[in-house]
Design a protein around this motif. Structure first.
Motif, PDB file in Angstrom:
ATOM      1  N   ARG A  46      11.810   9.024 -90.065  1.00  0.00           N
ATOM      2  CA  ARG A  46      12.089  10.159 -91.097  1.00  0.00           C
ATOM      3  C   ARG A  46      13.405   9.757 -91.887  1.00  0.00           C
ATOM      4  O   ARG A  46      13.650  10.124 -92.946  1.00  0.00           O
ATOM      5  CB  ARG A  46      12.146  11.535 -90.601  1.00  0.00           C
TER       6      ARG A  46
ATOM      7  N   TYR B  27      13.286   8.055 -95.237  1.00  0.00           N
ATOM      8  CA  TYR B  27      12.552   8.851 -96.446  1.00  0.00           C
ATOM      9  C   TYR B  27      13.568   9.818 -97.129  1.00  0.00           C
ATOM     10  O   TYR B  27      14.725  10.073 -96.316  1.00  0.00           O
ATOM     11  CB  TYR B  27      11.477   9.669 -95.984  1.00  0.00           C
TER      12      TYR B  27
ATOM     13  N   ASP C 215      13.889  13.482 -99.216  1.00  0.00           N
ATOM     14  CA  ASP C 215      13.488  14.610 -99.920  1.00  0.00           C
ATOM     15  C   ASP C 215      14.307  14.971-101.448  1.00  0.00           C
ATOM     16  O   ASP C 215      15.335  15.371-101.332  1.00  0.00           O
ATOM     17  CB  ASP C 215      13.607  15.931 -98.964  1.00  0.00           C
TER      18      ASP C 215
ATOM     19  N   VAL D 222      14.282  15.057 -93.954  1.00  0.00           N
ATOM     20  CA  VAL D 222      12.788  15.100 -93.726  1.00  0.00           C
ATOM     21  C   VAL D 222      12.545  15.875 -92.417  1.00  0.00           C
ATOM     22  O   VAL D 222      12.654  15.100 -91.264  1.00  0.00           O
ATOM     23  CB  VAL D 222      12.152  13.881 -93.858  1.00  0.00           C
TER      24      VAL D 222
ATOM     25  N   ASP E 145       7.923  18.296 -93.239  1.00  0.00           N
ATOM     26  CA  ASP E 145       8.090  17.770 -94.472  1.00  0.00           C
ATOM     27  C   ASP E 145       7.076  16.362 -94.292  1.00  0.00           C
ATOM     28  O   ASP E 145       6.196  16.025 -95.201  1.00  0.00           O
ATOM     29  CB  ASP E 145       9.388  17.316 -94.764  1.00  0.00           C
TER      30      ASP E 145
ATOM     31  N   TYR F  26       3.996  15.415 -96.441  1.00  0.00           N
ATOM     32  CA  TYR F  26       3.941  13.794 -97.385  1.00  0.00           C
ATOM     33  C   TYR F  26       2.755  13.250 -96.647  1.00  0.00           C
ATOM     34  O   TYR F  26       1.797  12.648 -97.506  1.00  0.00           O
ATOM     35  CB  TYR F  26       5.221  13.290 -96.803  1.00  0.00           C
TER      36      TYR F  26
ATOM     37  N   ASP G 153       7.887  14.341-104.525  1.00  0.00           N
ATOM     38  CA  ASP G 153       9.182  14.833-103.984  1.00  0.00           C
ATOM     39  C   ASP G 153       9.806  14.169-102.952  1.00  0.00           C
ATOM     40  O   ASP G 153      10.909  14.310-102.415  1.00  0.00           O
ATOM     41  CB  ASP G 153       9.180  16.191-104.130  1.00  0.00           C
ATOM     42  N   ILE G 154       8.904  13.838-102.111  1.00  0.00           N
ATOM     43  CA  ILE G 154       9.205  12.738-100.671  1.00  0.00           C
ATOM     44  C   ILE G 154       8.949  11.435-100.952  1.00  0.00           C
ATOM     45  O   ILE G 154       8.008  11.013-101.251  1.00  0.00           O
ATOM     46  CB  ILE G 154       8.684  13.525 -99.706  1.00  0.00           C
TER      47      ILE G 154
END
Length: 346
Positions: A37, A40, A42, A49, A53, A57, A69-70
């Motif tokens: 995470r 990544y 957001d 994340v 989330d 995703y 958005d992610i």
């Protein structure tokens, strides 16, 4: 060609299995994102994340929605998306969408074919038991001109059912003593039922069940022991063939005179030498004595449902509507029939 093998599982079970597989792919994608995470971002919440989330995703990614958005920002995360998550997305679509449509289409097509077959099937022949005897019976029926779409096979063996389907016959797998299975084979509309099972007790019970469903059909039963013949007849059989006694008689005739055994074997073997045939008397033969029939030897006349042998005084003249049982030279099959019947002789 009508082919109705037994349905192994319901479409709902098949859809449930594929749904679980799709959920597994979704969970695997979620774990790949959540464990990495930190790679990544957001773009909406700017709060990192979370597992939710990551699930979000994974869902919008494998379903190709992709809101954006992610997004992965680290090079290795983008590489994982390209090499791992993209194939998972394709697999998800194939499993959940492609195979689901295929299952529904196959099951729907099979149901339609089954319904059409049931509406059309009547005056057919049901062969219960597709072993050596059953296959020989079907072989004889085909050589006598019976069409393959008028023959239905029932057998408990998967291999026998597959073999019958391969030979071009509708087939059902299961216990022939079950009324539900016999109803699926439309036994109540059948013209003839041939029972060639390995056990006499199963043959007797099957005969009783068949006769209850169809009081008028001809039921021909093969048994191993002669002592069971009266029981089978009492169960409703129209004709009973004792396999062990028949073989023993052929052996005895061959021992007394090999030529007698050869002639009997010859008449029981199709497509060569002599063969026994039943046919309707022609207009030219009406009024003539059986001995006047050219190219064949009349050994019996069926008149008003009664068999009259050649020495019967009431069978000195052929009448309108008579059926003749003759011994004739075997008729060679056509090239098309040779291809169809080759599997029986192998």
């Amino acid at each position: 060609m009508v082919s109705l093998p037994r349905i192994a599982s319901s479409p709902f079970k098949e859809l449930a299995r594929r749904g679980l597989l799709a959920l597994g792919l979704l969970f695997l994608t979620t774990m790949l994102v959540w464990l990495d995470r930190g790679a990544y971002i957001d773009n909406t919440g700017q709060d990192g994340v979370s597992f939710i989330d990551a699930l979000y995703y994974a869902t919008v990614t494998v379903t190709t929605t992709g809101y954006g958005d992610i997004t992965p920002i680290a090079p290795h995360a983008r590489l994982i998306n390209a090499l791992v998550i993209t194939p998972l997305r394709i697999s998800f679509l194939v499993v959940l969408v492609g195979t689901t449509i295929e299952v529904l289409a196959n099951q729907g097509s099979r149901a339609i074919k089954d319904s059409i077959w049931r509406k059309k099937m009547r005056n057919h022949i049901v062969v219960i038991g597709y072993g050596t005897k059953g296959r020989s019976a079907v072989n004889t029926l085909r050589r006598q001109g019976e069409k393959p779409d008028k023959i239905v096979v029932i057998d408990a063996s998967t291999a026998a059912v597959n073999e019958a389907n391969f030979d071009g016959y509708a087939a059902f797998q299961g216990d022939a003593t079950r009324r539900s299975l016999l109803r699926r084979a439309e036994v109540s509309k059948a013209r003839q039922v041939i029972i060639s099972l390995d056990r006499d007790d199963a043959a007797i019970l099957t005969t009783l069940t068949v006769r209850q469903l169809n009081p008028t059909a001809g039921v021909i039963v093969s048994v191993r022991e002669h002592e069971n013949v009266p029981l089978v007849r009492q169960s409703g059989a129209s004709a009973v063939v004792t396999s062990s006694e028949t073989v023993g008689r052929l052996l005895g005739l061959s021992a007394i005179g090999p030529e007698m055994g050869t002639i009997m074997q010859d008449m029981l073997t199709g497509a060569e030498g002599l063969e026994v045939h039943q046919r309707l008397a022609t207009a030219d033969e009406v009024g003539q004595p059986p001995s006047a029939v050219l190219g064949e030897r009349v050994i019996g006349i069926i008149r008003n449902g009664t068999l009259r042998r050649f020495y019967d005084k009431s069978a000195t003249r052929i009448e309108v509507g008579d059926e003749l049982i003759v011994v004739r030279r075997a008729q060679p099959p056509s090239p098309k029939d040779k291809d169809i019947l080759r599997s029986f002789d192998d």
